[in-house]
Scaffold this motif. Sequence first.
Motif, PDB file in Angstrom:
ATOM      1  N   THR A  66     -11.713  11.786 -18.777  1.00 46.28           N
ATOM      2  CA  THR A  66     -11.778  12.641 -19.960  1.00 46.28           C
ATOM      3  C   THR A  66     -11.338  11.915 -21.221  1.00 46.28           C
ATOM      4  N   GLY A  67     -10.894  10.675 -21.077  1.00 43.23           N
ATOM      5  CA  GLY A  67     -10.436   9.902 -22.227  1.00 43.23           C
ATOM      6  C   GLY A  67     -11.591   9.211 -22.944  1.00 43.23           C
ATOM      7  N   ASN A  68     -11.252   8.485 -24.007  1.00 41.63           N
ATOM      8  CA  ASN A  68     -12.246   7.768 -24.797  1.00 41.63           C
ATOM      9  C   ASN A  68     -12.346   6.298 -24.412  1.00 41.63           C
ATOM     10  N   TYR A  69     -11.637   5.881 -23.373  1.00 40.96           N
ATOM     11  CA  TYR A  69     -11.608   4.477 -22.969  1.00 40.96           C
ATOM     12  C   TYR A  69     -11.924   4.366 -21.481  1.00 40.96           C
ATOM     13  N   ASP A  70     -12.439   3.219 -21.075  1.00 45.06           N
ATOM     14  CA  ASP A  70     -12.787   2.975 -19.676  1.00 45.06           C
ATOM     15  C   ASP A  70     -11.517   2.831 -18.834  1.00 45.06           C
ATOM     16  N   VAL A  71     -11.652   3.180 -17.565  1.00 40.09           N
ATOM     17  CA  VAL A  71     -10.554   3.054 -16.612  1.00 40.09           C
ATOM     18  C   VAL A  71     -10.991   2.063 -15.543  1.00 40.09           C
ATOM     19  N   GLY A  72     -10.112   1.108 -15.224  1.00 33.73           N
ATOM     20  CA  GLY A  72     -10.459   0.059 -14.276  1.00 33.73           C
ATOM     21  C   GLY A  72     -10.584   0.554 -12.842  1.00 33.73           C
ATOM     22  N   GLN A  73      -9.607   1.317 -12.349  1.00 35.02           N
ATOM     23  CA  GLN A  73      -9.608   1.754 -10.956  1.00 35.02           C
ATOM     24  C   GLN A  73      -8.922   3.106 -10.845  1.00 35.02           C
ATOM     25  N   VAL A  74      -9.530   3.993 -10.053  1.00 38.90           N
ATOM     26  CA  VAL A  74      -8.981   5.319  -9.820  1.00 38.90           C
ATOM     27  C   VAL A  74      -8.741   5.478  -8.322  1.00 38.90           C
ATOM     28  N   GLU A  75      -7.517   5.854  -7.975  1.00 39.64           N
ATOM     29  CA  GLU A  75      -7.163   6.094  -6.580  1.00 39.64           C
ATOM     30  C   GLU A  75      -6.778   7.554  -6.419  1.00 39.64           C
ATOM     31  N   ILE A  76      -6.975   8.054  -5.216  1.00 42.88           N
ATOM     32  CA  ILE A  76      -6.509   9.394  -4.891  1.00 42.88           C
ATOM     33  C   ILE A  76      -5.431   9.248  -3.824  1.00 42.88           C
ATOM     34  N   GLU A  77      -4.338   9.972  -4.022  1.00 43.25           N
ATOM     35  CA  GLU A  77      -3.260   9.988  -3.037  1.00 43.25           C
ATOM     36  C   GLU A  77      -3.241  11.370  -2.410  1.00 43.25           C
ATOM     37  N   ILE A  78      -3.402  11.392  -1.095  1.00 39.19           N
ATOM     38  CA  ILE A  78      -3.435  12.648  -0.351  1.00 39.19           C
ATOM     39  C   ILE A  78      -2.224  12.675   0.575  1.00 39.19           C
ATOM     40  N   GLU A  79      -1.445  13.739   0.463  1.00 33.05           N
ATOM     41  CA  GLU A  79      -0.283  13.915   1.321  1.00 33.05           C
ATOM     42  C   GLU A  79      -0.540  15.136   2.198  1.00 33.05           C
ATOM     43  N   ARG A 124      -7.806  10.279   9.297  1.00 33.48           N
ATOM     44  CA  ARG A 124      -7.559  10.616  10.696  1.00 33.48           C
ATOM     45  C   ARG A 124      -6.549  11.770  10.756  1.00 33.48           C
ATOM     46  N   TYR A 125      -6.883  12.790  11.515  1.00 30.20           N
ATOM     47  CA  TYR A 125      -6.010  13.954  11.659  1.00 30.20           C
ATOM     48  C   TYR A 125      -5.006  13.691  12.771  1.00 30.20           C
ATOM     49  N   PRO A 126      -3.705  13.812  12.495  1.00 29.97           N
ATOM     50  CA  PRO A 126      -2.698  13.607  13.544  1.00 29.97           C
ATOM     51  C   PRO A 126      -2.834  14.683  14.623  1.00 29.97           C
ATOM     52  N   SER A 127      -2.990  14.273  15.854  1.00 28.67           N
ATOM     53  CA  SER A 127      -3.263  15.224  16.943  1.00 28.67           C
ATOM     54  C   SER A 127      -2.100  16.163  17.228  1.00 28.67           C
ATOM     55  N   TYR A 128      -0.887  15.789  16.878  1.00 28.50           N
ATOM     56  CA  TYR A 128       0.272  16.634  17.170  1.00 28.50           C
ATOM     57  C   TYR A 128       0.522  17.676  16.082  1.00 28.50           C
ATOM     58  N   PHE A 129      -0.238  17.645  14.971  1.00 25.51           N
ATOM     59  CA  PHE A 129      -0.102  18.665  13.927  1.00 25.51           C
ATOM     60  C   PHE A 129      -0.673  19.974  14.448  1.00 25.51           C
ATOM     61  N   SER A 130      -0.031  21.083  14.106  1.00 31.20           N
ATOM     62  CA  SER A 130      -0.585  22.396  14.434  1.00 31.20           C
ATOM     63  C   SER A 130      -0.937  23.077  13.121  1.00 31.20           C
ATOM     64  N   GLY A 131      -2.009  22.613  12.534  1.00 28.63           N
ATOM     65  CA  GLY A 131      -2.436  23.069  11.224  1.00 28.63           C
ATOM     66  C   GLY A 131      -1.905  22.123  10.157  1.00 28.63           C
ATOM     67  N   TYR A 132      -2.447  22.214   8.957  1.00 26.21           N
ATOM     68  CA  TYR A 132      -2.011  21.307   7.893  1.00 26.21           C
ATOM     69  C   TYR A 132      -2.173  21.950   6.525  1.00 26.21           C
ATOM     70  N   THR A 133      -1.375  21.481   5.605  1.00 25.80           N
ATOM     71  CA  THR A 133      -1.538  21.763   4.189  1.00 25.80           C
ATOM     72  C   THR A 133      -1.536  20.397   3.510  1.00 25.80           C
ATOM     73  N   SER A 134      -2.118  20.330   2.327  1.00 22.93           N
ATOM     74  CA  SER A 134      -2.185  19.025   1.673  1.00 22.93           C
ATOM     75  C   SER A 134      -1.978  19.153   0.173  1.00 22.93           C
ATOM     76  N   LYS A 135      -1.632  18.018  -0.406  1.00 21.37           N
ATOM     77  CA  LYS A 135      -1.426  17.921  -1.844  1.00 21.37           C
ATOM     78  C   LYS A 135      -2.137  16.643  -2.293  1.00 21.37           C
ATOM     79  N   GLU A 136      -2.954  16.745  -3.332  1.00 20.35           N
ATOM     80  CA  GLU A 136      -3.714  15.603  -3.819  1.00 20.35           C
ATOM     81  C   GLU A 136      -3.308  15.292  -5.250  1.00 20.35           C
ATOM     82  N   LYS A 137      -3.321  13.993  -5.588  1.00 22.23           N
ATOM     83  CA  LYS A 137      -3.098  13.600  -6.973  1.00 22.23           C
ATOM     84  C   LYS A 137      -3.872  12.318  -7.255  1.00 22.23           C
ATOM     85  N   VAL A 138      -4.165  12.102  -8.527  1.00 25.55           N
ATOM     86  CA  VAL A 138      -4.938  10.930  -8.936  1.00 25.55           C
ATOM     87  C   VAL A 138      -3.990   9.873  -9.499  1.00 25.55           C
TER      88      VAL A 138
END
Length: 187
Positions: free
Chosen positions: A90-103, A170-184
Motif C-alpha cells: 500500500t506504500g509508494n515504494y517497492d518492497v524487496g521481500q515479504v514474509e508471512i509468519e504463522i503461529e 505440516r499439521y502436528p498430529s498430536y494437536f486436537s484442533g488449532y487456532t492460528s495467528k498470522e502477521k506480515v
Amino acid sequence: MSTSFTIWHYASFIVISAMLTLAIVYTLKQKDFTQKGFFIAIYSIVALTLLISAITVINTYTKQVLLMNVKNHRFLSTESIIYTGTVRNTGNYDVGQVEIEIEIFDKGLKAQKGASYQSPAFKDHYNDVDIGKFFGFNKAEEKPTSLTIRKTVAKELKARQSKQFAVSIRYPSYFSGYTSKEKVIIR
C-alpha cells in the motif's frame, strides 16, 4: 533487481555522513583536545545509532504491506494446513521481500492441576534449545503446544501491487484442533 532502499534512505545516509565528517574535521583541527581519538569514536557511535534509527523510522513509513483475505484449510489426507491470501503493497515504494509468519496453537490444551491456566511458553522455548536438556525440560511426553513458521510469499513487490500466495504447513498430529495467528514481515 531493485534495492530495498528509497531516496529517503540515501538522503539520511548522506546527511548523517556529512555531519560525522564535519565533526571529525572540526575535532582534528582543535589543538587543545588531548584525546581526539576518543571524541572521534564517540561521534562514530552516535552516527551509527542515528543511521540505524533513521532506517528503522523510514522503513516504518515507506514500506507498508497489508495481509488480506487469509484463509486456512486443513487437509486430512496430507496432514497439512494450507494458508491462502493476498499481500498488498500500500506504500509508494517497492518492497524487496515479504514474509508471512504463522503461529499455530493447540486448541485442545488442557489446564493443568492447581492453576486455571499455565503458560507452556517457557517449556516450549527450552525444548528446542540444548540447555533445556540440562534443566530437564526435554521429556518425551511433553510436546510443544505451539508452532511458528516463516515463509517468503513475495519478492520485489512493486508499489500498489498485490500478490496472492499459498503456504502449506505440516499439521502436528498430536494437536486436537488449532487456532492460528498470522502477521506480515517486511525485509
